[in-house]
Design a protein around this motif. Sequence first.
Motif, short mmCIF file in Angstrom:
data_model
loop_
_atom_site.label_atom_id
_atom_site.label_comp_id
_atom_site.label_asym_id
_atom_site.label_seq_id
_atom_site.Cartn_x
_atom_site.Cartn_y
_atom_site.Cartn_z
N ARG A 141 -7.33 11.35 -6.08
CA ARG A 141 -8.93 12.27 -5.27
C ARG A 141 -8.42 13.47 -5.06
N VAL A 142 -9.42 14.23 -5.20
CA VAL A 142 -9.07 16.01 -4.99
C VAL A 142 -9.47 16.55 -4.18
N VAL A 143 -8.99 16.90 -3.04
CA VAL A 143 -9.46 17.37 -2.11
C VAL A 143 -9.56 18.71 -2.11
N ARG A 144 -10.44 20.02 -1.78
CA ARG A 144 -11.01 21.68 -2.23
C ARG A 144 -10.35 22.08 -0.91
N ASP B 266 -0.08 -6.14 -7.83
CA ASP B 266 -0.66 -5.91 -6.17
C ASP B 266 -0.28 -5.06 -5.48
N THR B 267 0.07 -3.95 -6.00
CA THR B 267 0.04 -2.89 -4.70
C THR B 267 -1.37 -2.12 -5.21
N ARG B 268 -1.81 -0.88 -4.12
CA ARG B 268 -2.85 -0.52 -3.89
C ARG B 268 -2.22 1.25 -3.51
N ILE B 269 -2.51 1.60 -4.88
CA ILE B 269 -2.42 3.06 -4.89
C ILE B 269 -3.10 4.02 -4.27
N GLU B 270 -3.11 5.40 -3.11
CA GLU B 270 -3.77 5.94 -3.18
C GLU B 270 -3.59 7.50 -3.50
N ILE B 271 -3.90 8.44 -4.20
CA ILE B 271 -3.41 10.21 -4.46
C ILE B 271 -3.95 10.80 -3.72
N ILE B 272 -3.41 11.52 -3.06
CA ILE B 272 -5.00 12.92 -2.85
C ILE B 272 -4.35 14.01 -3.33
N THR C 218 -13.26 13.21 2.14
CA THR C 218 -13.91 14.30 2.28
C THR C 218 -13.06 14.85 0.64
N SER C 219 -12.28 13.68 0.43
CA SER C 219 -12.20 14.03 -1.49
C SER C 219 -13.14 13.76 -1.92
N ILE C 220 -12.86 13.79 -3.74
CA ILE C 220 -13.67 13.47 -3.80
C ILE C 220 -13.14 12.63 -5.27
N PRO C 221 -13.48 11.48 -6.41
CA PRO C 221 -12.88 10.63 -6.95
C PRO C 221 -12.15 11.58 -8.33
N VAL D 25 1.13 -1.30 -0.24
CA VAL D 25 0.36 -0.10 0.35
C VAL D 25 1.10 0.93 -0.46
N ILE D 26 0.25 2.05 -0.79
CA ILE D 26 1.12 3.44 -1.17
C ILE D 26 0.42 4.89 -0.78
N ARG D 27 0.80 5.23 0.12
CA ARG D 27 -0.49 6.87 -0.17
C ARG D 27 0.56 8.38 0.02
N LYS D 28 -0.65 8.65 -1.25
CA LYS D 28 0.94 10.15 -1.39
C LYS D 28 -0.53 11.11 -1.52
#
Length: 266
Positions: free
Chosen positions: A196-199, A157-163, A257-260, A104-107
Amino acid sequence: MGISRLIRWALAIELRSLREEAGLKPTPAARLYDQSSEAIRKWEKGETSPSSLALEGLCSRLDVDPSTKSYLLHLHEHRNTPDLSTSQIFEPRLLLRADQNYPVIRKYEPLFLPGVLQIEDYHFSELIRDPRISDERSQANWNLKQRRQKEIENRRDTRIEIIIGDTVLQMLNKFPCRQQQLDHLYTAAKRGWDIRVVRTPHPFMQSGFDIFLASKYQEEPHAPSFVYLEAPDMSEYIEKRSRVKSYNDLFDTVLNTSIPLGEYLC
């Protein structure tokens, strides 16, 4: 004296890779290193570390290049130093190993697109160019971004989550490469990356960071979860569990609170 699980993991990974790249099984490697098979096993599981003298001998017997030898000795020197800065350790190899191994990699990046999402024209644009960085350093940074992109893209096999902050996409309107960069983002999203995008960025999250989350089911050597804080002058590797948890909890708060990306751009 503390113990850096991250650096011990990195050293174990490098030692195993050197042996495998030399085409050696553990027992022949033990004879070549003038060590026991049990000692080699423990090194490669991160349970123990070779002495500096043994590490020097290993590098000599395998004809390890000077850059790799220097990196291994740096790891060995700081194996008991948690929460390192990049003034203490050479960073690209450690980040590349994390890209190759962590599930899991979160950015989080409120001001710019993360390096793994950038195209070349964006990276070299004068709109985001840091005048403190030389042309040579900027090219080296781009080369590293490309390598990291390929490492992550090649894994399934990696979950990538980016905000990213919405100011990042608003600023993108000023770039001549806007459409090409947006196409690149859509491609990453289609690959399965959760972008995802956060305002409104969190008040405690004004600068970017990466979180690498390890799995308790991960193969040995066991890797710890850690946070990488990137800065032009000096970056940090944070592995203290309470601090990693704090960053991860903040990420979850902003994620809620983010938006895809696709929804935001509609």
